[in-house]
Design a protein around this motif. Structure first.
Motif, PDB file in Angstrom:
ATOM      1  N   TRP A   1      25.035 -24.757   4.022  1.00 58.18           N
ATOM      2  CA  TRP A   1      25.507 -23.714   4.927  1.00 58.18           C
ATOM      3  C   TRP A   1      24.843 -22.388   4.596  1.00 58.18           C
ATOM      4  N   PHE A   2      24.701 -21.593   5.645  1.00 52.90           N
ATOM      5  CA  PHE A   2      24.106 -20.266   5.475  1.00 52.90           C
ATOM      6  C   PHE A   2      25.057 -19.330   4.748  1.00 52.90           C
ATOM      7  N   THR A   3      24.488 -18.591   3.805  1.00 52.18           N
ATOM      8  CA  THR A   3      25.190 -17.449   3.238  1.00 52.18           C
ATOM      9  C   THR A   3      24.556 -16.164   3.764  1.00 52.18           C
ATOM     10  N   ASP A   4      23.321 -16.254   4.267  1.00 53.45           N
ATOM     11  CA  ASP A   4      22.620 -15.147   4.919  1.00 53.45           C
ATOM     12  C   ASP A   4      21.602 -15.758   5.883  1.00 53.45           C
ATOM     13  N   ARG A   5      22.026 -15.929   7.120  1.00 51.65           N
ATOM     14  CA  ARG A   5      21.175 -16.579   8.124  1.00 51.65           C
ATOM     15  C   ARG A   5      19.889 -15.789   8.369  1.00 51.65           C
TER      16      ARG A   5
END
Length: 188
Positions: free
Chosen positions: A86-90
């Motif tokens: 999962w993205f933590t900073d897209r």
């Protein structure tokens, strides 16, 4: 970007999207106190399991709306665990990876094989800059998996997280896209 085609196949595993038929197998994993001990949630109850599976059924593309990829790990048709990215900073292409296996299937290299495949996907398909794995400091098994697949131990944070009524330590492993490319060259 090219479309992601699931399932992913490794030497011994199939990594695929969640289905309602996974409910019993994943409930057996997440209802166990020895598994949830190292996770942020309490053991699943029968009432919550279907909702969790339905949520994960929508998490089929990191670049999709949810910014989340959740895959079931199968070995010879048996669900042995799951893995998530999962993205933590897209915007900056930074993500986190996590996995959980049924204890009966640990120690066989399945987590490392699945995580390695998802890291390849992260860097080659999704062109991520960095992937981190953050875990409970007591989770020696997951720390060993992260090290085995070439992630670097970047931090050990003492009593930084209040979880299930106690302070817990966190270990953070990380890998950059350049680290992954370097590993592939060394493997030749």
């Amino acid at each position: 970007m090219t479309e992601l085609h699931l399932p992913l196949q490794t030497e011994r595993l199939t990594l695929r999207a969640h289905q309602l038929t996974d409910l019993a197998a994943l409930f057996l994993i997440h209802s166990r106190p020895d598994v949830s001990r190292y996770l942020l949630h309490e053991p699943w109850t029968a009432d919550m399991a279907e909702g969790k599976i339905r949520e994960r059924m929508l998490m089929t593309d990191l670049d999709g709306e949810a910014g989340f990829l959740a895959l079931v790990i199968e070995h010879h048709g048996t669900v042995v665990g799951h893995i998530k990215l999962w993205f933590t900073d897209r915007e900056r292409r930074v993500a986190e990876i996590g996995w959980a296996l049924h204890p009966d299937h640990s120690g066989q290299g399945f987590a490392a094989e699945a995580a390695s495949a998802v890291l390849d996907l992260a860097f080659d398909h999704y062109t991520l800059h960095r992937v981190a794995a953050q875990m409970d400091g007591r989770n020696v098994g997951s720390a060993n998996v992260a090290a085995r697949i070439g992630m670097r131990c970047e931090a050990y944070l003492r009593q930084d997280w209040w979880n299930k009524g106690e302070w817990t330590d966190s270990i953070i492993y990380g890998m950059l896209s350049t680290d992954r490319r370097g590993l592939r060259v060394e493997e030749r």
